[in-house]
Design an enzyme around this catalytic site. Structure first.
Site, PDB file in Angstrom:
ATOM      1  CB  SER A 232      -0.963  -0.039   1.191  1.00 42.84           C
ATOM      2  OG  SER A 232      -1.945   0.958   1.094  1.00 42.84           O
ATOM      3  CD  GLU A 358      -5.362  -3.337  -4.336  1.00 42.05           C
ATOM      4  OE1 GLU A 358      -5.579  -2.909  -3.192  1.00 42.05           O
ATOM      5  OE2 GLU A 358      -4.324  -3.946  -4.651  1.00 42.05           O
ATOM      6  CG  HIS A 468      -5.850  -1.914   0.053  1.00 48.08           C
ATOM      7  ND1 HIS A 468      -4.917  -1.746  -0.939  1.00 48.08           N
ATOM      8  CD2 HIS A 468      -5.340  -1.285   1.148  1.00 48.08           C
ATOM      9  CE1 HIS A 468      -3.906  -1.048  -0.482  1.00 48.08           C
ATOM     10  NE2 HIS A 468      -4.128  -0.760   0.793  1.00 48.08           N
TER      11      HIS A 468
END
Length: 549
Positions: A232, A358, A468
């Site tokens: 991330s 995501e 995510h």
């Protein structure tokens, strides 16, 4: 309800260490002094080692300053405090009122991960057998958290090192804290540009990498065999280190691993002026000749409260973050994606990949957006301000309201919290994560070795699917496929195993866009082509190049 545990899983990713024996002391020599860590079984941990001077007092909002030579022995048996954390403001679907829920989550998070401005520390986890002559490969972990929160104590590298020992390919694991909490590490304005202090969080990471070069040999590591690895915001950070200094890695790393992050569509650091001005006003610094110096002197609690008042990652504008890396003329000389296009990127091998869904985790803040006109208004005035009506028309065509085409992908009519939720999740996931990865691949294919993955695991989780950060489960916590690939990559710059029964992960090129897909079920991984939603992502990339954050 299930929503809050999912956020804890995806964004905190709290690790669990299984202790099989009582820890015993272990030592290493740095600058002639003794640093005492702890040893559990065949792994040694050295935690909370300062790598820069505390960024407090007049060093607040300044470039990280190296620590002078260590001149006194010290204990390194506990993680250092996290850097100041952004206050959580989570969307509430049901149950507790918003304020009570936020206070509860923030209270628990603060108790688990205490923070301080004096936070710039590194951790080194090594095989107990490693000596200064071992020259082991080094994995340097950069945690995620939206450039708003995160701590090295969330990610215990013991399991990584132990697994590498079991594989017969031992590595050393390093992690560092860096200034996040948005304003502390990514203050943005014309004042920041003029002072040359943009992207302090990235500068902290760079200083930690310099520390690794200077000291990792003492732990048994090889400073010429460093792989930087992140997820991330950590993966975005890895990509930005690759394009900093015109692509000159300064010898700080030889490879990169990026989970759910690539050079992002951001513009000039002055685009954050509105948020800087808000902090200046809330701290009482308005009207002064040097507002930046004023911010260095205000009480911590006052500054933290002012930063908390700016939009968080779970605010209505969601992934259009208020504070994040931007072109500052020093660390990043231009829009990151333009730098990639110009070829200003380190020519090192890398692994990159995404989770399938995501955007789902970040789309609950827009549940009030339920009609076509509201979606258009949200895109044009909140998510991508500056987009023209024609561009919004095209985006609406490419990402229709048909819930069977939205994210979580391939779930048909399921998971449609609102008529527009899956559509917004698809746009956010592609625009911020998937399309930037494709742009990186387009501009690096054929110039360096590349491996690509897609995680479709946990697709059955209601509403969020393969959300995510769910790939962290397979790289830190459960299972071992992705973790093993990363270890092998750090050791020999190729993730595939050499055994006859090892699954072979083919390289990616634009001519043969192979990607390894991780699946639930009896067949855990397959190779497919990375060509899905090609026209959608191409359009999003061109759009965000024109209207960056």
């Amino acid at each position: 309800m299930f929503f809050r545990p999912l956020i804890a899983l995806a964004l905190s990713a709290v690790s669990v260490t299984v202790v099989t024996a009582a820890p015993v002391a272990s030592t290493v020599q740095l600058d002639g002094v003794t640093v005492t860590g702890k040893s559990v079984s065949s792994v040694q941990q050295f935690l909370g080692i300062p790598f820069a001077q505390p960024p407090v007092g007049d060093l607040r909002f300044r470039l990280p300053q190296p620590v002078p030579a260590y001149n006194q022995s010290f204990s390194a048996t506990a993680f250092g405090p996290a850097c100041p954390q952004q206050k959580f403001e989570l969307p509430v679907l049901q149950g507790l009122p918003q304020e009570i829920a936020d206070d509860l989550v923030n209270g628990v998070f603060s108790a688990l991960f205490p923070s301080s401005e004096d936070c710039l520390t590194v951790n080194v986890v090594k095989p107990a057998s490693a000596t200064p002559s071992s020259k082991l490969p080094v994995l340097v972990w950069i945690f995620g958290g939206g450039f708003e929160f995160g701590s090295t104590s969330m990610y215990d590298g013991t399991g990584i090192v132990q697994r590498s020992i079991d594989m017969g390919s031992p590595v050393i694991f390093v992690s560092m804290n860096y200034r996040s909490a948005r304003g502390f590490g990514f203050l943005a304005s014309k004042e920041v540009r003029e002072a040359g202090i943009g992207n302090l969080g990235l500068q902290d990471q760079r200083q930690a990498l310099r520390w690794v070069q200077k000291y990792i040999t003492a732990f048994g590591g090889d400073p010429t065999k460093v792989t930087i690895w992140g997820e991330s915001a950590g993966a975005i950070s890895v990509s930005l280190h690759m394009i900093a200094n015109g692509g000159n890695s300064e010898g700080l790393f030889r490879a990169g691993v990026m989970e759910s992050g690539a050079p992002i569509p951001v513009g000039d650091i002055e685009n954050g002026q509105i948020y800087y001005d808000s902090i200046v006003a809330d701290t009482g610094c308005s009207g002064l000749a040097d507002t930046l110096q004023c911010l260095r002197t205000v009480p911590f609690d006052t500054l933290k409260a002012a930063i908390d008042n700016t939009p968080s990652i779970f605010a209505y504008q969601s992934l259009r973050l208020a504070w994040l890396p931007r072109a500052d003329g020093v660390f990043l000389t231009d829009h990151p994606q333009r730098l990639v296009q110009q070829g200003q990127i380190a020519r090192v091998p890398f692994i990159t990949g995404n989770c399938d869904d995501e955007g789902t985790l970040f789309s609950f803040s827009t549940l009030n957006v339920t009609t076509e006109s509201e979606v258009r208004d949200y895109v044009k005035n909140t998510f991508l301000p500056g987009a023209t009506d024609a561009q919004v028309d095209q985006l609406s065509t490419l990402y229709p309201a048909d819930i069977t085409q939205g994210s979580p992908f391939d779930t048909g009519i399921l998971n449609a919290v609102t008529p527009q939720f899956k559509r917004i999740a698809a746009v956010q996931g592609d625009g911020v994560f998937q399309a930037p990865r494709r742009w990186l691949l387009k501009n690096t294919s054929g110039k360096q070795d590349i491996w690509v993955f897609l995680s479709k695991r946990f697709k059955a989780i209601p509403l969020v699917g393969s959300l995510h950060a769910s790939d962290l489960i397979n790289s830190f916590f459960l299972g071992q496929e992705l973790r093993d690939y990363i270890i092998r990559f750090a050791v020999k710059l190729d993730p595939s195993g050499a055994g006859l029964l090892d699954f072979k992960w083919p390289k990616y090129t634009t001519g043969n866009p192979n990607q390894l897909v991780f699946l639930d079920g009896l067949i855990p991984q397959v190779v497919e082509k990375d060509t899905y939603r090609q026209s959608q992502m191409d359009f999003l990339t061109q759009l965000t190049l024109q209207v960056p954050v």
